[in-house]
Design a protein around this motif. Structure first.
Motif, PDB file in Angstrom:
ATOM      1  N   MET A 146     -15.432  15.454 -34.422  1.00 10.96           N
ATOM      2  CA  MET A 146     -14.596  14.259 -34.449  1.00 10.96           C
ATOM      3  C   MET A 146     -13.955  14.098 -35.822  1.00 10.96           C
ATOM      4  O   MET A 146     -14.523  14.501 -36.822  1.00 10.96           O
ATOM      5  CB  MET A 146     -15.472  13.038 -34.148  1.00 10.96           C
ATOM      6  N   ILE A 181     -15.534  13.291 -39.570  1.00 12.71           N
ATOM      7  CA  ILE A 181     -16.986  13.499 -39.585  1.00 12.71           C
ATOM      8  C   ILE A 181     -17.291  14.941 -39.965  1.00 12.71           C
ATOM      9  O   ILE A 181     -16.778  15.884 -39.356  1.00 12.71           O
ATOM     10  CB  ILE A 181     -17.612  13.152 -38.224  1.00 12.71           C
ATOM     11  N   ILE A 232     -22.064   2.129 -43.490  1.00 10.65           N
ATOM     12  CA  ILE A 232     -21.636   1.319 -42.351  1.00 10.65           C
ATOM     13  C   ILE A 232     -22.692   1.338 -41.259  1.00 10.65           C
ATOM     14  O   ILE A 232     -23.143   0.306 -40.806  1.00 10.65           O
ATOM     15  CB  ILE A 232     -20.272   1.791 -41.811  1.00 10.65           C
ATOM     16  N   GLN A 233     -23.100   2.529 -40.835  1.00 15.95           N
ATOM     17  CA  GLN A 233     -24.118   2.571 -39.792  1.00 15.95           C
ATOM     18  C   GLN A 233     -24.735   3.949 -39.687  1.00 15.95           C
ATOM     19  O   GLN A 233     -24.201   4.922 -40.193  1.00 15.95           O
ATOM     20  CB  GLN A 233     -23.518   2.168 -38.448  1.00 15.95           C
ATOM     21  N   ILE A 234     -25.889   4.010 -39.033  1.00  9.65           N
ATOM     22  CA  ILE A 234     -26.511   5.286 -38.683  1.00  9.65           C
ATOM     23  C   ILE A 234     -26.814   5.220 -37.194  1.00  9.65           C
ATOM     24  O   ILE A 234     -27.301   4.203 -36.709  1.00  9.65           O
ATOM     25  CB  ILE A 234     -27.819   5.532 -39.469  1.00  9.65           C
ATOM     26  N   CYS A 235     -26.500   6.276 -36.492  1.00 15.89           N
ATOM     27  CA  CYS A 235     -26.646   6.256 -35.040  1.00 15.89           C
ATOM     28  C   CYS A 235     -27.192   7.583 -34.555  1.00 15.89           C
ATOM     29  O   CYS A 235     -26.779   8.630 -35.027  1.00 15.89           O
ATOM     30  CB  CYS A 235     -25.266   5.981 -34.440  1.00 15.89           C
ATOM     31  N   ALA A 236     -28.142   7.533 -33.646  1.00 18.54           N
ATOM     32  CA  ALA A 236     -28.673   8.760 -33.065  1.00 18.54           C
ATOM     33  C   ALA A 236     -28.256   8.845 -31.607  1.00 18.54           C
ATOM     34  O   ALA A 236     -28.124   7.831 -30.932  1.00 18.54           O
ATOM     35  CB  ALA A 236     -30.190   8.786 -33.177  1.00 18.54           C
ATOM     36  N   THR A 237     -28.010  10.073 -31.149  1.00 15.31           N
ATOM     37  CA  THR A 237     -27.631  10.298 -29.755  1.00 15.31           C
ATOM     38  C   THR A 237     -28.381  11.510 -29.259  1.00 15.31           C
ATOM     39  O   THR A 237     -28.555  12.478 -30.006  1.00 15.31           O
ATOM     40  CB  THR A 237     -26.118  10.595 -29.645  1.00 15.31           C
ATOM     41  N   GLU A 291     -28.519  14.169 -32.157  1.00 20.50           N
ATOM     42  CA  GLU A 291     -27.389  14.221 -33.072  1.00 20.50           C
ATOM     43  C   GLU A 291     -27.428  12.910 -33.867  1.00 20.50           C
ATOM     44  O   GLU A 291     -27.469  11.834 -33.264  1.00 20.50           O
ATOM     45  CB  GLU A 291     -26.121  14.304 -32.239  1.00 20.50           C
ATOM     46  N   THR A 326     -25.577  10.528 -36.660  1.00 21.23           N
ATOM     47  CA  THR A 326     -24.305  10.326 -37.346  1.00 21.23           C
ATOM     48  C   THR A 326     -24.440   9.205 -38.367  1.00 21.23           C
ATOM     49  O   THR A 326     -24.893   8.114 -38.028  1.00 21.23           O
ATOM     50  CB  THR A 326     -23.195   9.962 -36.343  1.00 21.23           C
ATOM     51  N   SER A 377     -22.279   6.845 -40.951  1.00 19.04           N
ATOM     52  CA  SER A 377     -20.902   6.445 -41.258  1.00 19.04           C
ATOM     53  C   SER A 377     -20.873   5.680 -42.574  1.00 19.04           C
ATOM     54  O   SER A 377     -21.740   4.841 -42.829  1.00 19.04           O
ATOM     55  CB  SER A 377     -20.345   5.549 -40.162  1.00 19.04           C
ATOM     56  N   ARG A 434     -22.695  14.280 -39.989  1.00 18.08           N
ATOM     57  CA  ARG A 434     -23.382  14.451 -38.702  1.00 18.08           C
ATOM     58  C   ARG A 434     -24.301  15.645 -38.779  1.00 18.08           C
ATOM     59  O   ARG A 434     -23.947  16.684 -39.309  1.00 18.08           O
ATOM     60  CB  ARG A 434     -22.339  14.652 -37.607  1.00 18.08           C
TER      61      ARG A 434
END
Lengths: 109, 359, 149
Positions: A1, A4, A27-32, A39, A41, A43, A54
């Motif tokens: 993306m 990233i 800004i944020q941390i996100c797991a998928t 994964e 990510t 931000s 990422r």
């Protein structure tokens, strides 16, 4: 993306340090969950600009915390540890799986 | 010698409409540290994407929080629209903008009331909420709901506001503006209010940046960032500047939010003057594939919707980073060193939305 | 047992989306104003006669709700406000929701709606006031008969 950068788990801390040095905020941390891996990510933002890091980790792997670089990261990292069961090492405040205190542990695993 | 003690605060507390628990480490009356425990409202709605398809999930997204429900619905829809390359018709964008700003006004009025309640000014609380009811009446007229609207869908909106209705609304906003000017005088000039808010819980610009604060909480510390400037919905065509203050105390947060209400009224007037005729929604065909980070400015600050889709009708992942989640570290910082009696006000000045935070 | 004519209510947010909570608060402020029925909002369970709960129940707030209920004096009425408090609502299938309030407490009155409208909440509260009177009567009869025995 767009915006990233994909990195290996080993270079997370130095990359985050570099970004912090450039004056970005977290800004944020996100797991998928992607197939059999996770994964994660991160931000970061500066003014209206948003960039990201990422990385992919295997189940059971441990990742390093960036809460010593970005203080607010401990909340996101505890959330990931709670919901995905990915162990995050050296957090400034480790709830050890009790941030949300949910009955069914690691629901996203 | 000062004595250290730990005082539990919440989850059920008169000042909190929603449950959060803090362990306050005190030295006599002074707070040394605050440790939050959350999870009383955690539902796990991000995982519902496995059971509801991407169209149905709009209803779940709206119910992340009942205060900014419109913006949650819109943020989620915009993320999916971006993935599917759906172009939302201009009229729908303008309608979304008007509803967004109405949400902001009702949310800020709600906050002003709760703040007045926290410092014990009961009549100010009632006045703020009385004004807020006018906004809710307009919501009911235009969408059918008072707090949950279900007016967004992927591709646009479901309901329209005709010329007659908009004209009526603008008249109501004129009234609200006049009434708010009277309330502003009390909020910003009253001696008692000033003594509770001035120099309490200062967050510096540097701290706000380091701790990742967002929204009015950040802007009142002097950082001029407002995600509406990113240009979603009809905001690129409207004229506005982020509202800031350099002081960073509770008074500044109150001041910034009050000025934002006036700004929102102005934005609604601009949008009502410019709204074009046309379709309400674009046709949506197929299923989304790809991912997108959507950033919107909610009343409480920046919210981020991450949507990852795999080409089927069920999404892989929806993740929402809400403004209160980002503001918690800042709140904990302002609590350090404050008096125990100021804790309720400090918690309120970030405008906490716990059901957003815990999802 | 002397308070049935002006019952006080206590509100607790289970795991609701906030929609019903702000509607409960809207009931207590001008325009809807339940205070005209003598109902007042209190934060102290020992002062409360009516327990108003919004939102579903999860493992973490179940003990909180039970404790608040046990601290309230008899007679008491539980009102579940909104569809989430009635049966879990849209969040029923979430992993962290046990269900409605009746999974942990005996609920007397169910108020429907998502979000519950102020008129519906007021209706629920007024019914709760009536039920409180009935419960009070039943309780005093019980006491009389236990004395006689």
């Amino acid at each position: 993306m767009e915006g990233i950068t994909t990195i290996g788990p080993g270079s997370l801390v130095p990359e985050a340090l570099k970004i912090h040095h450039d004056g970005y905020r977290l800004i944020q941390i996100c797991a998928t969950k992607v197939e059999d891996e996770y994964e994660i990510t991160y931000s970061f933002g500066k003014d209206y600009d948003m960039i990201g890091l990422r990385m992919r980790v295997m189940p059971g792997a441990e990742i390093m915390s960036i809460s010593n670089i970005y203080a607010p990261a401990f909340l996101y990292e505890n959330e990931i540890q709670d919901l995905f069961g990915i162990k995050v090492k050296l957090m400034t405040l480790d709830y050890e799986g009790n941030l949300y205190r949910i009955e069914h542990k690691k629901p996203f695993q | 010698m000062s004595v250290r003690s730990v005082v539990p605060f919440g989850p059920q507390h008169p000042v909190l409409p929603e449950p959060i628990h803090l362990d306050l480490v005190l030295e006599d009356e002074k707070v040394i540290e605050a440790i939050p425990s959350i999870g009383f409202v955690h539902r796990g709605l991000e995982k519902l994407v496995e059971k509801k398809d991407f169209q149905e999930y709009v209803y779940v997204a709206e119910r992340i929080c009942g205060i900014c429900s419109f913006m949650h619905g819109m943020g989620y829809c915009s993320a999916v629209e971006n993935i599917m390359d759906v172009v939302v018709p201009p009229r729908a964008n303008y309608l979304r903008t008007i509803w967004c700003e109405m949400s902001r006004i009702h949310s800020h009025l709600l906050w002003l009331g709760l703040l007045a309640d926290a410092f014990g000014f009961e009549s100010l609380f009632m006045q703020s909420w009385r004004m807020r009811e006018k906004i809710l009446d307009m919501f009911e007229m235009s969408t059918g709901g008072r707090v949950i609207f279900s007016v967004n869908k992927v591709g646009g909106v479901r309901k329209d506001m005709d010329k007659e209705m908009l004209r009526e609304f603008l008249k109501v906003f004129d009234d609200i503006e006049q009434e708010l000017k009277v309330l502003t005088k009390t909020f910003l000039e009253d001696y008692a209010v000033n003594s509770r808010l001035r120099d309490v819980g200062v967050l510096t610009k540097q701290q706000a940046h380091e701790l990742g604060a967002v929204g009015p909480f950040m802007r009142s510390s002097g950082i001029a960032l407002d995600n509406r400037k990113l240009g979603y919905a009809a905001y690129p065509e409207l004229d506005f500047e982020p509202i800031t203050s350099d002081v960073g105390d509770c008074y500044a947060r109150c001041d910034v939010r009050i000025r934002e209400i006036f700004q929102s009224i102005d934005l609604i007037r601009q949008a009502a003057a410019k709204i074009p005729e046309g379709e309400l929604a674009a046709a949506v065909k197929g299923f989304p594939q790809g991912e997108h980070f959507m950033r919107v400015e909610q009343p409480r600050g920046e919210a981020i919707y991450y949507v990852k889709a795999n080409g089927t009708k069920f999404l892989d992942r929806v993740r929402v980073r809400t403004p209160t989640f980002a503001n918690l570290p800042g709140m904990l910082e302002t609590l350090k060193g404050c008096q125990l009696a100021d804790v309720p006000i400090l918690i309120l000045t970030i405008d906490p939305c716990i059901s957003c935070t815990e999802r | 047992m002397k308070v049935s004519k002006s019952p006080w209510l206590m509100h607790y947010d289970g795991s609701s989306c906030n929609g019903c909570d702000i509607e409960v608060l809207a009931c207590l402020t001008p325009v809807y104003d339940v205070e005209r029925f003598g109902v007042m909002n209190t934060g102290n369970p020992k002062h409360a006669d009516i327990f108003l709960i919004t939102g579903g129940i999860n493992a973490q707030n179940a003990p909180v709700v039970k404790q608040l209920y046990s601290q309230m004096p008899n007679p008491k009425v539980v009102v579940a406000v909104g569809v989430c408090a009635c049966n879990g609502g849209i969040f029923k299938e979430c992993y962290n929701i046990l269900g409605g309030v009746d999974t942990v407490l005996p609920v007397d009155i169910y108020v429907p709606g998502c979000a519950a409208r102020p008129e519906a909440i007021i209706d629920g509260v007024v019914r709760a006031v009536a039920l409180l009177d009935e419960k009070k009567k039943a309780l005093s009869q019980e006491q009389v008969s236990s004395k006689e025995a």
